[in-house]
Design an enzyme around this catalytic site. Sequence first.
Site, PDB file in Angstrom:
ATOM      1  N   ILE A  12       0.763  -1.082  -0.080  1.00  0.00           N
ATOM      2  CA  ILE A  12       0.094  -0.063   0.084  1.00  0.00           C
ATOM      3  C   ILE A  12       0.925   1.295  -0.032  1.00  0.00           C
ATOM      4  CG2 ILE A  12      -1.479   1.265   1.234  1.00  0.00           C
ATOM      5  CD1 ILE A  12      -2.681  -1.409  -0.088  1.00  0.00           C
ATOM      6  N   GLY A 110      -6.212  -2.376   8.160  1.00  0.00           N
ATOM      7  CA  GLY A 110      -5.943  -3.342   8.967  1.00  0.00           C
ATOM      8  C   GLY A 110      -5.788  -3.122  10.592  1.00  0.00           C
ATOM      9  N   CYS A 144      -9.705  -2.761   1.513  1.00  0.00           N
ATOM     10  CA  CYS A 144     -10.262  -2.903   0.234  1.00  0.00           C
ATOM     11  C   CYS A 144     -11.626  -3.389   0.189  1.00  0.00           C
ATOM     12  CB  CYS A 144      -9.288  -3.552  -0.719  1.00  0.00           C
ATOM     13  SG  CYS A 144      -8.548  -5.177   0.337  1.00  0.00           S
ATOM     14  N   ASN A 145     -11.808  -4.385   0.970  1.00  0.00           N
ATOM     15  CA  ASN A 145     -13.195  -5.011   1.017  1.00  0.00           C
ATOM     16  C   ASN A 145     -14.413  -4.302   1.683  1.00  0.00           C
ATOM     17  OD1 ASN A 145     -12.675  -7.704  -0.302  1.00  0.00           O
ATOM     18  ND2 ASN A 145     -11.251  -8.058   1.620  1.00  0.00           N
ATOM     19  N   ARG A 174      -8.172 -13.161  -1.719  1.00  0.00           N
ATOM     20  CA  ARG A 174      -6.918 -13.875  -2.383  1.00  0.00           C
ATOM     21  C   ARG A 174      -5.981 -14.127  -1.185  1.00  0.00           C
ATOM     22  NH1 ARG A 174      -5.610 -10.354   0.633  1.00  0.00           N
ATOM     23  NH2 ARG A 174      -4.618  -8.047   0.461  1.00  0.00           N
ATOM     24  N   GLN A 301      -7.767  -5.551  -4.734  1.00  0.00           N
ATOM     25  CA  GLN A 301      -7.450  -5.286  -3.222  1.00  0.00           C
ATOM     26  C   GLN A 301      -6.384  -4.520  -3.219  1.00  0.00           C
ATOM     27  OE1 GLN A 301      -6.175  -7.936  -5.221  1.00  0.00           O
ATOM     28  NE2 GLN A 301      -4.181  -8.527  -4.733  1.00  0.00           N
TER      29      GLN A 301
END
Length: 347
Positions: A12, A110, A144-145, A174, A301
């Site tokens: 990222i 995260g 991302c999700n 993934r 993602q």
Amino acid sequence: MTKVFINGYGNIGRRLASAISGDKEIQLIGIAKYTADEKTHEALRNDFDIYVPKEKIKEFTDKRYKPIGTIEQAVERCDIVIDAAKEGGGFLNKKKLYDPINRPAIFQGGERRHGKYSVADMIHNSRVNYEKASDRTYVIQGSCNVSGMGRIIQPLIEGFGDEITRFDVALIRRWADLEDSKQVKDSIEWDANPHHQDDVKDFIPTANLYVDAYKVPSRMMHLHQMSIRFKTKAPSKDSIIETFRKEFGIAILNSASGTAQVRKKAMELGFSHGDTNMVHIHQEVVRVEQDVVKIPYSDDQTGMVIPENYLLLQSMAHKLSKREALAKTDSLFQMQHKKKTLEEEFN
Ligand SMILES: NC(=O)c1ccc[n+]([C@@H]2O[C@H](COP(=O)([O-])OP(=O)(O)OC[C@H]3O[C@@H](n4cnc5c(N)ncnc54)[C@H](OP(=O)(O)O)[C@@H]3O)[C@@H](O)[C@H]2O)c1
């Protein structure tokens, strides 16, 4: 000029650095490196100044990777930090580096929103709560999700409102990113407690949403299978597709065979880092069955959150209106152009 420091240079961080360095109104003061590895060389080759932990200056210098300063100095020199530490690392950074000098920071998906390791009291999703971030010191950019789900759910709520009784998402994730060195394990693994459901409800509290998450042996994007249940008969497939036609960061594809084909097309087309930066609704497998609509869409993602971070930066640092921020983002990331090209390629 707003001075930005990117604390972390992984999948990222390096994407954020290359995007933000293209904006003339931002001064990217540099990026952080914690390991004196090959990626340091890449960052220097890209002309990014490097900041490292104080105790590692000698190690970096011995390898001829000349740091310009320490991480502490970078945090002092910037106006805002984009923290791109590996999952959970942002919490310690906040305590040790940002809190003591009240330096504003954007965290990644995260990080925790609740509990004792919480880093911020809001999760940003540009489709839903862009404006709300403008007076905050700390904000989490949804993963991302979570970003992808928000982008699909919000237009449905605006279009069909009370007619919708429930959203269910099977999240097929993934195993690793393309650049990751870790092995992809030959197994389908489940997640007993996926964070995505609560994260989305943080910014769309009215969504009656249930998420199940599975990790599969792939490096090529995520696929979400979203089922939307209506009170009575579901709307037509055409009206569902039309709901998304003009949405920012959603491409409607008709002939892609799978996530790898979309990723490889983005690489072939020369998109930066091989990212599409969006979600892709796979129109040919959208189904309407009685009171349920099923929408399968793939979610880039690595790329998805990069324009989202940039939008969040516009809200927190520049206080731009959402319309202005979207126009700037479109110009930097060429979102409309990418969407049109993908839709033509997979029509
Ligand atoms: N990968 C994705 O697709 C994706 C998508 C959306 C959101 N996210 C979120 O974005 C965050 C970063 O993910 P990533 O995939 O970029 O991870 P990553 O590739 O593992 O990179 C993590 C980076 O953290 C650096 N680091 C080590 N200690 C640090 C510290 N104390 N402070 C700051 N950085 C430190 C490492 O630097 P060195 O290499 O120099 O040791 C490494 O470059 C996570 O919260 C993740 O959940 C990831």
